[in-house]
Design an enzyme around this catalytic site. Structure first.
Site, PDB file in Angstrom:
ATOM      1  N   ASP A 204       0.643  -1.247  -0.146  1.00 33.10           N
ATOM      2  CA  ASP A 204      -0.008   0.071  -0.035  1.00 33.10           C
ATOM      3  C   ASP A 204       0.817   1.078   0.066  1.00 33.10           C
ATOM      4  OD1 ASP A 204      -2.310   1.284  -0.213  1.00 33.10           O
ATOM      5  OD2 ASP A 204      -3.201   0.531   1.609  1.00 33.10           O
TER       6      ASP A 204
ATOM      7  N   ASP B 132     -10.877   2.107  -3.424  1.00 34.63           N
ATOM      8  CA  ASP B 132     -11.485   1.935  -2.053  1.00 34.63           C
ATOM      9  C   ASP B 132     -12.893   1.929  -1.928  1.00 34.63           C
ATOM     10  OD1 ASP B 132      -9.066   1.603  -0.858  1.00 34.63           O
ATOM     11  OD2 ASP B 132      -8.996   3.357   0.192  1.00 34.63           O
TER      12      ASP B 132
HETATM   13  C1  DGJ Z   1      -5.879   1.804   1.535  1.00 36.95           C
HETATM   14  C2  DGJ Z   1      -6.236   0.556   0.865  1.00 36.95           C
HETATM   15  O1  DGJ Z   1      -6.553   0.869  -0.334  1.00 36.95           O
HETATM   16  C3  DGJ Z   1      -7.403  -0.435   1.488  1.00 36.95           C
HETATM   17  O2  DGJ Z   1      -7.576  -1.386   1.009  1.00 36.95           O
HETATM   18  C4  DGJ Z   1      -6.541  -0.982   2.831  1.00 36.95           C
HETATM   19  O3  DGJ Z   1      -5.596  -1.518   2.658  1.00 36.95           O
HETATM   20  C5  DGJ Z   1      -6.046   0.601   3.728  1.00 36.95           C
HETATM   21  N1  DGJ Z   1      -5.587   1.417   2.918  1.00 36.95           N
HETATM   22  C6  DGJ Z   1      -5.535   0.207   5.067  1.00 36.95           C
HETATM   23  O4  DGJ Z   1      -4.882   1.134   5.645  1.00 36.95           O
END
Ligand code: DGJ
Length: 696
Positions: free
Chosen positions: A449, A517
């Site tokens: 991430d 997201d």
């Molecule tokens: C952002 C990601 O896009 C989510 O899927 C998740 O992993 C969160 N970060 C976790 O902090």
């Protein structure tokens, strides 16, 4: 695929599947003389740019330039901006020589070399069997020179009466919105000043003359293999000529090439097609799968991800029931997301301290991993290696390891700062703990991430602080490559708070990406439509989650959510402990069904059926060998509006097809004329999947 040199014309003819690209040196400048449908070699000598007819007020030297410069009458925003120590600017092109090299997979290469003062500038070309032309440039500095812009390539479009730009923009949780707008006279810039590719804009562009459709017409499309700040400038001159120049870095950065240094730009890729927007997308998909992505031929597993199920509340105790249920619904991989390490109870602490939280995992990760394996699943884990929370042991020990500027605040976003990967000790630290994590534990998958853009980029005391932008990206690529080499079994998911880092650069190092997201299935229909303009379904992570999501509080059926998520690499991301027995059973059926669809969806050729921005009934058709899968979606619709049936693409009239679920057979001619026999009800947010196999 071939590259032929016409010595008399001082021009190079690159030919690929049905297309030609001709670059020549005319009036001393490297110019694109032609790009489009294939022409014979004999025609090359007759190609000349129209600069000869220009007026004294015109910026004639720009016409066709392979890199827009700043010497002579060139007045467009340059692709290349240099300042020499004596105050002179620019690059005065002097052709020196060239080299043609045969590459694998049709990737023949051409390098054309120019000199000016103590600089050697090489234009690089690589034409692939997919029709995609890669272009990049490099400078060997025999003496120091300051750089304020160094694009990978400038692309000149044919002289048309009108131009229309398609591009992708959006925001966090709303990425991949396709914009299709007239290209105005003047300069139109898209880009990112954020240090990553960004949610807000993607470097993919497509330009047509305003008449192309999904299925027909000439389209020129470009993309940039770079995962940091970038800029693409589309210039439409008042005389109606269009040039697209693009490259790494945003406006205002400057750095000095040292004597003896070579600076190489990332790759800018371009393609031409006469098969419309759909054909352009399919060419990109094929190219990325065949020549960029690391493991496109593998079936990506159906994974479970813990994020939306428990958010930061990740512990052995809370994950074990999820392991049980994930296996029960048919998941093949279990991924624990954020929250497993350091003091990471929320987003305000722990980033940088990459060991299991002792309260949450008192015996380390092994018991959980063993439980996952016992259920026949592989194990994956979330990491965010480029970031640090100020509340972490790492930051307390190394406050100087973050991007920062002397005397300026360090802006925290999501309570985190960006580590300076341009420092070799930081990149080395990252490799060491990642290598240890993967060596000590039986891990098959890493979700990588990256949750904030860069601010106050710099490195106090460094001579050339803007280099940090470039060094960071190169170091991330190098780290991923090194990890893949050290752990060849491990697959990587690229994530950046959703899709802030999706581009052909990162796709060389990751097996799939996180699309957004926003997991609301209704929104996902549009998001996935935009994603597919440039990137293939094999790269597109798609989760079914609980509803309503916080984004728009919409509630839809489990079937709709699963079927929307089945259009990419399916994953389950809901809190299964709250699902009823009936819901778990239904989920297991959808997952099992997806596994039958998977080869066609992940490895097939994609056709978009309709535009969800404008039509209530749309679908995505995937074709692989004698199999077709159509995933169709119905968004809200009013009864007095027409709802024409969805028709397939590319089906021969005299072919016969068997519905793999019902056994019914259909003629190609009737499918084309009457539409697909989709089985659904009258509800909004409805969906249907049809699997057909050719039987004659
Ligand atoms: C952002 C990601 O896009 C989510 O899927 C998740 O992993 C969160 N970060 C976790 O902090």
């Amino acid at each position: 695929m071939s590259i032929r040199f016409d010595e008399a014309a001082l021009a190079w003819h690159l030919t690929g599947p049905g297309l030609s690209y001709v670059v020549g040196v005319q009036d001393g400048l490297p110019r694109q003389l032609y790009w489009g449908p294939a022409i014979p070699d004999g025609a090359v000598a007759s190609l000349a740019r129209e600069w000869r007819e220009a007026y004294s007020f015109d910026d004639r030297l720009h016409t066709g330039a392979e890199l827009l410069g700043e010497l002579g009458p060139q007045f467009a925003t340059p692709s290349l901006q240099l300042r020499h120590p004596d105050g002179a600017k620019g690059f005065d092109w002097h052709y020196r020589d060239h080299a043609i090299e045969e590459g694998d997979a049709g990737g023949d290469r051409l390098a054309i070399v120019f000199t000016d003062r103590d600089l050697t500038l090489t234009l690089h070309y690589r034409l692939w069997d997919t029709g995609v032309l890669d272009r990049w440039a490099s400078i060997d500095a025999g003496a120091p020179v300051e750089v304020t812009r160094f694009d990978s390539a400038a692309w000149t479009l044919p002289h048309w009466g009108d131009y229309r730009l398609s591009h992708l923009s959006g925001e966090w949780a709303g990425e991949w919105q396709l914009r299709r707008v007239p290209l105005p006279v003047g300069e139109t810039a898209i880009g990112s000043r954020r240090g990553n590719t960004s949610h807000q804009a993607n470097p993919w562009t497509a330009v047509d003359d305003g008449t192309a459709t999904e299925t027909s017409g000439h389209v020129y499309s470009t993309n940039l293999a770079w995962s940091g700040s970038w800029r693409v400038m589309l210039r439409r001159s008042p005389q109606g000529r269009v040039t697209i120049t693009g490259g790494a870095g945003h406006e205002g950065l400057r750095w000095t090439l040292r004597e003896g240094e070579t600076w190489t730009t990332p790759v800018s890729s371009g393609l031409w097609t006469d098969t419309g927007f759909g054909g352009a997308s399919r060419a990109w998909h094929e190219h990325l799968r065949r020549h960029v992505m690391p493991t496109p031929e593998e079936d990506a597993p159906v994974l479970f991800n813990s994020w939306e199920a428990v958010f930061f509340d990740v512990s052995e105790e809370k994950q074990l029931p999820l392991v049980e249920l994930a296996a029960r619904v048919g998941c093949e991989q279990f991924v624990i997301d954020d929250g497993w390490f350091g003091k990471r109870l929320a987003d305000n602490a722990g980033l940088g301290d990459w060991w299991p939280n002792p309260d949450r995992f008192p015996n380390g990760l092994k018991p959980l991993i063993d439980a996952v394996h016992a259920k026949g699943m592989t194990f994956g884990i979330w990491v965010e290696p480029e970031m640090v929370n100020p509340d972490s042991d790492l930051y307390r020990a190394h406050p100087d390891w973050v991007l920062n500027q002397q005397g300026r605040d360090r802006t925290e976003l999501r309570t985190q700062l960006v580590l300076d990967y341009g420092r070799p000790e930081v990149a080395e630290w990252a490799f060491a703990w990642l290598d240890k994590l993967l060596s000590d534990n039986d891990i098959d998958y890493v979700k990588w991430d990256h949750n904030r853009p860069f601010t106050e980029v710099g490195r106090p005391g460094a001579e050339d602080p803007d280099r940090a932008y470039f060094e960071h990206v190169e170091a991330v690529y190098a780290l991923k490559e090194r990890l893949r080499a050290a752990h060849p079994r491990v697959r990587i998911e690229g994530c950046a708070g959703g899709a802030a880092r999706v581009d052909p650069g990162i796709l060389r190092y990751v097996d799939q990406v996180w699309t957004s997201d926003n997991t609301d299935a209704g929104d996902r229909v549009n998001i996935q439509y935009g994603f597919g303009q440039a990137y293939p379904a094999r790269a597109m992570g798609t989760w079914i989650t609980d509803e309503p999501t916080g984004f728009n509080h919409r509630t839809t059926s489990m079937r709709f959510r699963f079927q929307v998520a089945s259009a990419g690499v399916l994953a389950v991301g809901g809190n299964l402990t709250e699902w009823s027995e009936a819901e778990l059973d239904e989920a297991a059926e959808h997952v099992a069904y997806y596994k039958r669809l998977r080869p066609v969806v992940q490895h097939g050729v994609q056709y978009r059926l309709g535009d969800p921005e404008r039509e209530p009934l749309t679908g995505v058709q995937y074709v692989r060998g004698d199999q077709i899968a159509v995933l169709a979606f119905k968004t809200p619709w009013h009864c007095n509006r027409p709802l024409p049936p969805l028709r397939p693409e590319g089906i021969a009239a005299d072919s016969r097809w068997e519905d793999e679920d019902t056994g019914e057979t259909h003629w190609g001619a009737t499918l084309n004329a009457l539409g697909l026999p989709l089985r659904w009800g009258n509800a909004d947010w409805d969906s249907a999947i049809l699997r057909l196999r050719r039987v004659a």
